[in-house]
Design an enzyme around this catalytic site. Structure first.
Site, PDB file in Angstrom:
ATOM      1  N   GLY A 162      42.334  64.681  71.777  1.00 47.02           N
ATOM      2  CA  GLY A 162      43.141  65.745  71.185  1.00 47.02           C
ATOM      3  C   GLY A 162      44.596  65.528  71.532  1.00 47.02           C
ATOM      4  O   GLY A 162      45.018  64.402  71.825  1.00 47.02           O
ATOM      5  N   SER A 163      45.351  66.610  71.530  1.00 48.34           N
ATOM      6  CA  SER A 163      46.797  66.486  71.752  1.00 48.34           C
ATOM      7  C   SER A 163      47.096  66.182  73.219  1.00 48.34           C
ATOM      8  O   SER A 163      46.318  66.530  74.118  1.00 48.34           O
ATOM      9  CB  SER A 163      47.487  67.786  71.351  1.00 48.34           C
ATOM     10  OG  SER A 163      47.016  68.828  72.173  1.00 48.34           O
ATOM     11  N   GLY A 173      45.441  67.758  76.578  1.00 47.27           N
ATOM     12  CA  GLY A 173      44.764  66.765  77.415  1.00 47.27           C
ATOM     13  C   GLY A 173      45.292  66.729  78.841  1.00 47.27           C
ATOM     14  O   GLY A 173      44.526  66.677  79.797  1.00 47.27           O
ATOM     15  N   CYS A 189      45.620  59.631  64.870  1.00 46.00           N
ATOM     16  CA  CYS A 189      46.323  59.363  66.133  1.00 46.00           C
ATOM     17  C   CYS A 189      47.050  58.030  66.043  1.00 46.00           C
ATOM     18  O   CYS A 189      48.075  57.835  66.685  1.00 46.00           O
ATOM     19  CB  CYS A 189      45.340  59.365  67.288  1.00 46.00           C
ATOM     20  SG  CYS A 189      43.930  58.307  67.011  1.00 46.00           S
ATOM     21  N   LYS A 239      31.632  70.344  72.168  1.00 44.46           N
ATOM     22  CA  LYS A 239      32.526  71.425  71.716  1.00 44.46           C
ATOM     23  C   LYS A 239      33.497  70.824  70.701  1.00 44.46           C
ATOM     24  O   LYS A 239      34.479  70.193  71.060  1.00 44.46           O
ATOM     25  CB  LYS A 239      33.280  71.996  72.923  1.00 44.46           C
ATOM     26  CG  LYS A 239      33.696  73.440  72.852  1.00 44.46           C
ATOM     27  CD  LYS A 239      34.755  73.890  71.933  1.00 44.46           C
ATOM     28  CE  LYS A 239      36.130  73.453  71.832  1.00 44.46           C
ATOM     29  NZ  LYS A 239      36.737  73.824  70.536  1.00 44.46           N
ATOM     30  N   GLU A 280      41.882  60.852  75.389  1.00 43.40           N
ATOM     31  CA  GLU A 280      42.570  60.070  74.356  1.00 43.40           C
ATOM     32  C   GLU A 280      43.456  61.037  73.594  1.00 43.40           C
ATOM     33  O   GLU A 280      42.961  62.005  73.004  1.00 43.40           O
ATOM     34  CB  GLU A 280      41.560  59.398  73.414  1.00 43.40           C
ATOM     35  CG  GLU A 280      40.975  58.112  73.961  1.00 43.40           C
ATOM     36  CD  GLU A 280      42.016  57.034  74.263  1.00 43.40           C
ATOM     37  OE1 GLU A 280      43.102  57.035  73.648  1.00 43.40           O
ATOM     38  OE2 GLU A 280      41.727  56.198  75.144  1.00 43.40           O
ATOM     39  N   GLU A 319      55.209  63.710  68.353  1.00 45.42           N
ATOM     40  CA  GLU A 319      54.172  63.484  67.337  1.00 45.42           C
ATOM     41  C   GLU A 319      54.221  64.611  66.305  1.00 45.42           C
ATOM     42  O   GLU A 319      54.206  65.785  66.670  1.00 45.42           O
ATOM     43  CB  GLU A 319      52.791  63.462  68.004  1.00 45.42           C
ATOM     44  CG  GLU A 319      51.686  63.096  67.038  1.00 45.42           C
ATOM     45  CD  GLU A 319      50.305  63.122  67.687  1.00 45.42           C
ATOM     46  OE1 GLU A 319      49.992  64.104  68.397  1.00 45.42           O
ATOM     47  OE2 GLU A 319      49.537  62.159  67.476  1.00 45.42           O
TER      48      GLU A 319
HETATM   49  P1  NAP Z   1      43.961  69.887  70.350  1.00 43.49           P
HETATM   50  O1  NAP Z   1      44.592  71.120  69.832  1.00 43.49           O
HETATM   51  O2  NAP Z   1      44.443  69.353  71.645  1.00 43.49           O
HETATM   52  O3  NAP Z   1      42.386  70.199  70.423  1.00 43.49           O
HETATM   53  C1  NAP Z   1      41.435  69.203  70.730  1.00 43.49           C
HETATM   54  C2  NAP Z   1      40.165  69.875  71.228  1.00 43.49           C
HETATM   55  O4  NAP Z   1      40.429  70.518  72.483  1.00 43.49           O
HETATM   56  C3  NAP Z   1      39.646  70.976  70.309  1.00 43.49           C
HETATM   57  O5  NAP Z   1      38.243  70.991  70.332  1.00 43.49           O
HETATM   58  C4  NAP Z   1      40.198  72.234  70.961  1.00 43.49           C
HETATM   59  O6  NAP Z   1      39.497  73.400  70.644  1.00 43.49           O
HETATM   60  C5  NAP Z   1      40.020  71.872  72.417  1.00 43.49           C
HETATM   61  N1  NAP Z   1      40.844  72.666  73.334  1.00 43.49           N
HETATM   62  C6  NAP Z   1      42.035  73.269  73.102  1.00 43.49           C
HETATM   63  N2  NAP Z   1      42.453  73.919  74.218  1.00 43.49           N
HETATM   64  C7  NAP Z   1      41.505  73.722  75.170  1.00 43.49           C
HETATM   65  C8  NAP Z   1      41.349  74.141  76.529  1.00 43.49           C
HETATM   66  N3  NAP Z   1      42.263  74.899  77.145  1.00 43.49           N
HETATM   67  N4  NAP Z   1      40.252  73.764  77.195  1.00 43.49           N
HETATM   68  C9  NAP Z   1      39.317  72.984  76.604  1.00 43.49           C
HETATM   69  N5  NAP Z   1      39.399  72.568  75.319  1.00 43.49           N
HETATM   70  C10 NAP Z   1      40.490  72.913  74.622  1.00 43.49           C
HETATM   71  O7  NAP Z   1      44.087  68.690  69.287  1.00 43.49           O
HETATM   72  P2  NAP Z   1      43.828  68.748  67.727  1.00 43.49           P
HETATM   73  O8  NAP Z   1      44.969  69.454  67.068  1.00 43.49           O
HETATM   74  O9  NAP Z   1      42.440  69.218  67.450  1.00 43.49           O
HETATM   75  O10 NAP Z   1      43.857  67.181  67.338  1.00 43.49           O
HETATM   76  C11 NAP Z   1      45.009  66.485  67.006  1.00 43.49           C
HETATM   77  C12 NAP Z   1      45.467  65.648  68.184  1.00 43.49           C
HETATM   78  O11 NAP Z   1      44.445  64.734  68.566  1.00 43.49           O
HETATM   79  C13 NAP Z   1      46.673  64.773  67.879  1.00 43.49           C
HETATM   80  O12 NAP Z   1      47.587  64.846  68.933  1.00 43.49           O
HETATM   81  C14 NAP Z   1      46.088  63.366  67.783  1.00 43.49           C
HETATM   82  O13 NAP Z   1      46.993  62.334  68.063  1.00 43.49           O
HETATM   83  C15 NAP Z   1      44.999  63.444  68.785  1.00 43.49           C
HETATM   84  N6  NAP Z   1      43.997  62.403  68.572  1.00 43.49           N
HETATM   85  C16 NAP Z   1      43.959  61.337  69.427  1.00 43.49           C
HETATM   86  C17 NAP Z   1      43.049  60.296  69.230  1.00 43.49           C
HETATM   87  C18 NAP Z   1      42.998  59.112  70.146  1.00 43.49           C
HETATM   88  O14 NAP Z   1      41.993  58.409  70.154  1.00 43.49           O
HETATM   89  N7  NAP Z   1      44.035  58.854  70.919  1.00 43.49           N
HETATM   90  C19 NAP Z   1      42.157  60.361  68.139  1.00 43.49           C
HETATM   91  C20 NAP Z   1      42.236  61.453  67.283  1.00 43.49           C
HETATM   92  C21 NAP Z   1      43.147  62.482  67.509  1.00 43.49           C
HETATM   93  P3  NAP Z   1      40.054  74.373  69.467  1.00 43.49           P
HETATM   94  O15 NAP Z   1      39.980  73.594  68.219  1.00 43.49           O
HETATM   95  O16 NAP Z   1      39.108  75.494  69.522  1.00 43.49           O
HETATM   96  O17 NAP Z   1      41.464  74.731  69.846  1.00 43.49           O
END
Ligand code: NAP
Length: 492
Positions: free
Chosen positions: A227-228, A232, A283, A174, A249, A384
């Site tokens: 993700g965020s 998470g 990230c 997904k 992560e 962040e």
């Molecule tokens: P996000 O909004 O948390 O979304 C990440 C993924 O989760 C997306 O596929 C999203 O789908 C899905 N999602 C959202 N709500 C969900 C739920 N209730 N149940 C299941 N899945 C759900 O993060 P983002 O804005 O895409 O990415 C940016 C974040 O990722 C930043 O905080 C960054 O630091 C972090 N990140 C961390 C790393 C690491 O290795 N530590 C690496 C890269 C990025 P939708 O897109 O459909 O909402």
């Protein structure tokens, strides 16, 4: 207009949903790449069912055979590298050089994981009893869900899907709603590489809807999420309640510590690279500089000069150094944090607004922004931003530098600039991050080196490198007794 389709049980199928979103180029919103029909919960369930049905055969396929398919996917990515890099830049906005780098990292990860298919070894353990021994074997978990963000929409899916498949799991993927085109191309590549039907499935839909459906499906034995932190932690609470395995992560607030003996030119260039590269949407992006008072004025002046010289524009132009924010929501978040920093009393040194003119008006461009005299309690120092916004925190000595660097909920990456081995290795010992760099940016990683964070950044096994397969395998212990007699010792 191209409509993206789901990949379920080896078939590309269009969703029956009437909810659609456009996939828009963030550098030029007139450029629409395609349309996503947001998959339904029934479609998500069908993907899990297909993965469950495919598991038995895939699990019993020899690991090196599974690895061969992953290796072929790496070769195909290499063949299509330029096309994929162009698509990544058009969809996500990063510069073409950054996209090529992401593709190379993805190829390296897939190659590494394919190699691991020939090293899925357990260990043989001596027993305390004669004519007895034990050994361990690694076994797959079953259906694994890979839920990924938009900021590395090729590399992150690959560093989850490749080890999951090599270990013998079947996958429901997904991707982030903002990056469907690259997700579809990744799956097409695995299809061309010969992945059997049902082994890899793709569902394009919203996290709160299909993501939620996948998380709660009892056949999904493990969820690897990037993700965020907000999403998470919620996901972790939900999934761990039903006893499934979770790897998260999440976000970062990565510090660079600059000591008085640092090579300032190197520190400035590396900080600019870490803070403004990928428009701050990594990230591991540098978001705090913690610097000793005696060199702070000079460092800030040089960094401001560098920030103002950044060439902003469409990532497709090879001379561009920094592309746009990924979408309107992220763009508004960055501008909101700039306002918050000002209101909290941080001193704006440069940037601080939308970048406009010169063909930028149709994209989500923000100027590289530098705040000085930030204090640890300000929101700009704690939360962040995920944009090209950097905070400078001035400190009096090394001890205060470490304390300030560790004064964060997050713990992903960090770096130190100094030539003093004693303080460098004290920093390495004391810094609370999963990864740290010496005299280089907070960003970057390699396929054969573990990657991940601690504190509010990371939950579960590290991804990539020697730890890449840990999350995707169960360890089984086998006791062997070849005495042919009733056991006499070791009765506990
Ligand atoms: P996000 O909004 O948390 O979304 C990440 C993924 O989760 C997306 O596929 C999203 O789908 C899905 N999602 C959202 N709500 C969900 C739920 N209730 N149940 C299941 N899945 C759900 O993060 P983002 O804005 O895409 O990415 C940016 C974040 O990722 C930043 O905080 C960054 O630091 C972090 N990140 C961390 C790393 C690491 O290795 N530590 C690496 C890269 C990025 P939708 O897109 O459909 O909402």
């Amino acid at each position: 207009m191209l409509t993206y389709r789901n990949f379920i049980d080896g078939q590309w199928v269009e969703s029956i949903s009437s909810r659609t979103i456009n996939n828009v180029n963030p550098a030029n919103t007139d450029d629409v790449l395609g349309v996503v029909r947001q998959a339904t919960r029934d479609e998500a369930r069908a993907a899990v069912d297909a993965a469950q049905a495919a598991f038995r055969d895939w699990k019993t396929t020899a690991a090196p055979t599974r690895g061969r398919i992953v290796n072929l996917a790496a070769r195909l990515m290499e063949d299509h590298k330029e096309e994929l890099a162009q698509l990544l830049t058009r969809e996500e906005g990063k510069t073409i050089a950054e996209s090529r780098g992401e593709l190379q990292r993805s190829i390296n990860v897939a190659e590494f994981c394919a190699g691991e298919s020939r090293r899925m070894n357990g260990e043989t353990i001596q027993s305390e009893l004669p004519s007895n021994f034990a050994y361990t074997i690694k076994q797959p978990l079953g259906v694994v869900a890979c839920i990924t963000p938009w900021n590395f929409p090729v590399a992150i899916p690959i560093w989850k899907i490749a080890p999951a498949l090599v270990a013998g799991n079947t996958v429901v993927f997904k991707p982030a709603s903002l990056t469907p085109a690259t997700a579809v191309r990744i799956v097409e590549i695995f299809e061309e590489a010969g992945i059997p039907k049902g082994v890899l499935n793709l569902v394009l839909g919203s996290g709160s809807d299909v993501g939620d459906e996948i998380l709660n499906h009892p056949a999904v034995k493990a969820i690897s999420f990037t993700g965020s932190t907000e999403t998470g932690i919620r996901l972790y609470e939900q999934v761990s309640r039903r006893g499934a395995r979770v790897q998260c992560e999440m976000g970062g607030k990565n510090p660079v510590v600059v000591l008085e003996d640092a090579d300032l030119e190197l520190a400035v260039e590396s900080t600019a690279q870490g803070a403004f590269g990928s428009s701050g949407q990594r990230c591991t992006a540098t978001s705090r500089v913690i610097i000793l008072d005696q060199v702070a004025d000079e460092f800030v002046a040089r960094l401001a000069t560098r920030a103002k010289s950044m060439r902003i524009g469409s990532g497709a132009d090879p001379t561009t150094e920094m592309g746009p924010s990924v979408d309107e929501g992220q763009f508004n978040t960055v501008l909101k944090y700039i306002d918050i920093a000002r209101e909290d009393g941080a001193e704006l040194v440069c940037g601080g607004a939308r970048a406009s003119g010169d063909g930028l008006d149709k994209g989500y461009f923000v100027q590289p922004t530098l705040f000085d005299h930030v204090t640890p309690e300000m929101r700009i120092a704690r939360e962040e931003v995920f944009g090209p916004v950097l905070s400078v925190l001035r400190v009096k000595d090394f001890d205060e530098a470490i304390q300030t660097a560790n004064d964060s909920d997050f713990g992903l990456s960090s770096s130190i600039f100094s030539n003093d081995a004693v303080r460098i290795f004290r920093f390495v010992d004391e810094i609370e991050t999963g990864m740290t760099h010496i005299n280089s940016p907070t960003t970057g990683g390699e396929a054969h080196i573990p990657f991940g964070g601690i504190k509010a950044t990371g939950i579960g096994d590290r991804e990539q490198g020697s730890t890449a397969l840990d999350f995707y395998t169960e360890l089984k212990v086998v006791y062997v007794d070849y005495t042919g007699r009733k056991r006499e010792g070791n009765l506990y």
